[in-house]
Design an enzyme around this catalytic site. Structure first.
Site, PDB file in Angstrom:
ATOM      1  N   CYS A   5      41.535 -53.636  26.285  1.00 18.73           N
ATOM      2  CA  CYS A   5      41.781 -52.209  26.490  1.00 18.73           C
ATOM      3  C   CYS A   5      43.231 -51.896  26.831  1.00 18.73           C
ATOM      4  O   CYS A   5      43.635 -50.742  26.820  1.00 18.73           O
ATOM      5  CB  CYS A   5      40.887 -51.669  27.606  1.00 18.73           C
ATOM      6  N   GLU A  11      32.898 -51.534  23.320  1.00 18.30           N
ATOM      7  CA  GLU A  11      33.256 -50.774  24.518  1.00 18.30           C
ATOM      8  C   GLU A  11      34.750 -50.865  24.764  1.00 18.30           C
ATOM      9  O   GLU A  11      35.371 -51.901  24.508  1.00 18.30           O
ATOM     10  CB  GLU A  11      32.482 -51.327  25.719  1.00 18.30           C
ATOM     11  N   ARG A  16      33.731 -44.860  30.012  1.00 11.85           N
ATOM     12  CA  ARG A  16      34.167 -45.750  28.947  1.00 11.85           C
ATOM     13  C   ARG A  16      33.695 -45.199  27.603  1.00 11.85           C
ATOM     14  O   ARG A  16      32.672 -44.507  27.521  1.00 11.85           O
ATOM     15  CB  ARG A  16      33.593 -47.160  29.139  1.00 11.85           C
ATOM     16  N   ARG A  39      32.846 -44.744  36.025  1.00 14.80           N
ATOM     17  CA  ARG A  39      33.487 -45.697  35.121  1.00 14.80           C
ATOM     18  C   ARG A  39      33.309 -45.184  33.689  1.00 14.80           C
ATOM     19  O   ARG A  39      32.482 -45.686  32.924  1.00 14.80           O
ATOM     20  CB  ARG A  39      32.859 -47.087  35.287  1.00 14.80           C
TER      21      ARG A  39
END
Length: 454
Positions: free
Chosen positions: A74, A112, A166, A164
């Site tokens: 990421c 993800e 995502r 969180r």
């Protein structure tokens, strides 16, 4: 009936936990970080390969499988990095995933990444490239990103008190022609609470749950240092005085900067607009409470023992009575205080949440619970810093479990044409990852993809 899955950029196995709990059997995993590999192998009994680039260049080293899961790097898209996206070497690792999809054509994919992957800077470039590539490879993929967070899931569905957000990308193989003709525009899930759940109902103490301090080996290493306790007490002193003066009025929502407590804001010509605005607000705040602030500064030796980054306070705790009733973080931008309902996202850098009432940071075990990992998950003898980093880089188990199950529910007819066992296995699994994994503190579950106790 079991299905097979591969786990790329596997970390310590958040995807593995979710897919194994859904009845899957891992046939291949890859992770380049040696410490994460060791934790993965320790818990899942799977030999982990190394660099995915080497495994997909000359010949395909990834075996046939039904489901591909990948939390690809990421950093190229994260707001905490340079945001070079596909221009950065790590950003091109998506193409190694595409190489696997081109050759193996698994029935289902689950990817993800950070929310910023589909943010303003990357939406018209990186995001569209990814969607177009997956459709060209024959995968039905939504045009709009699915942005989701475990704090939007109720506890009964494997949710966790952690914000969180995502981006999740789910896809079903239907061939290129159908992928372009039938891919939906809408995301799989909207970024909102599920089933009427109110995220304000989370309580860190109860829902995480926190460990009893007496049961934590070496608990003193998680406690605040005398200096940290002092910094908080300095700010607590000011907040107490101001609330008494103002009749418990709400504290400012903007960052409070002690070094900007001046009757006239000092704003240079080159000062960015956002900073100039904060300087003006802090100056007005100082003028409003000048006598209190001047006395406070004198009482604490004009903050000589408080480092610059701790002379800033970001109050996001609404009507909490005290700093010690909040969850705090020591950040480069200052001390941030939030309500003790849900925690900010775990990150791979040292910003571990501090529970004010406990006067300590959360432990690695509590951080693992926050990511949906069961209490039998074992980090071995590695340092706490390594464990925190791995969980900050990891995928939340409950969110991944729920997303994949919802995807299979939506696309079950198409998936069943190629892989009926995938549909059968996933839809016959419990609706909650916690139930499937045995729950926090539970025994290790002997489902198809999860080993018996080791």
């Amino acid at each position: 009936m079991s299905f097979s899955f591969v786990d790329l950029f596997a970390g310590i196995g958040g995807f593995h936990a979710a897919l194994a709990a859904l009845g899957g059997s891992c046939t291949f995993a890859s992770e380049i970080d040696p410490l994460a590999k060791a934790v993965y192998e320790r818990n899942w009994g799977t030999d982990v390969a190394g660099d995915i680039v080497e495994l997909t260049q000359d010949r395909m080293g990834v075996p046939e499988h039904d489901v591909l899961a990948a939390g690809f790097p990421c950093q190229p898209f994260s707001k905490s990095g340079f945001q070079r996206g596909m221009d950065e070497t790590r950003g091109t690792l998506f193409w190694n995933i595409a190489r696997v999809l081109e050759e193996r054509k698994p029935s289902v994919i689950l990817l993800e990444n950070v929310r910023n992957l589909a943010g303003p800077r990357h939406r018209d470039t990186t995001w569209r490239v990814i969607v177009r590539t997956l459709r060209d490879l024959g995968y039905k993929v939504s045009s709009e990103p699915t942005v989701f967070s475990p704090h939007l899931l109720p506890p009964g569905l494997g949710g966790r008190p952690q914000v969180r957000e995502r981006v999740f990308i789910t896809g079903t193989y239907v061939g290129r022609e159908r992928a372009w003709a039938e891919s939906p525009d809408a995301p799989l899930l909207l970024n909102r609470p599920i089933g009427g759940w109110d995220p304000q109902s989370w309580d860190v103490e109860h829902h995480l749950p926190l460990e009893d301090d007496h049961d934590i080996a070496g608990v003193d290493r998680y406690r605040l240092t005398p200096s940290e306790t002092y910094w908080i007490s300095v700010w607590e002193d000011l907040l107490t005085e101001i609330r008494a003066e103002s009749g418990n009025a709400k504290l400012p929502g903007f960052p409070i900067w002690a070094d900007a407590f001046k009757a006239v804001p000092e704003i240079e010509a080159a000062t960015p607009g956002w900073k100039a605005d904060f300087l003006r607000k802090n100056s007005a705040f100082y003028r409003q409470y000048r006598s209190i602030i001047d006395s406070w500064l004198a009482r604490h030796d004009y903050l000589r023992d408080v480092p610059p980054s701790r002379r800033k306070l970001e109050w996001q705790a609404q009507d909490a009575a005290s700093l010690w009733d909040t969850v705090m973080h020591f950040r480069p931008s200052g001390i941030r205080a939030k309500k003790p309902s849900y925690l900010p996202a775990l990150v791979a850098i040292t910003q571990t949440s501090i529970v004010g009432q406990r006067r300590r940071r959360i432990t690695p075990r509590e951080a693992a619970r926050l990511q949906g990992l069961p209490d039998w998950f074992d980090f071995g003898a590695q340092t706490d810093a390594a464990s925190y980093k791995q969980m900050g880089n990891g995928v939340n188990v409950g969110a991944a479990y729920y997303l994949l199950r919802e995807h299979v529910l939506r696309d079950k007819d198409d998936i069943a044409k190629r892989a009926p066992h995938v549909v059968q296995s996933i839809l016959s699994a419990p609706v909650s990852s916690d139930v499937a994994l045995g729950g926090a503190g539970g025994d290790r579950v002997a489902t198809t993809g999860i080993l018996a106790p080791i």
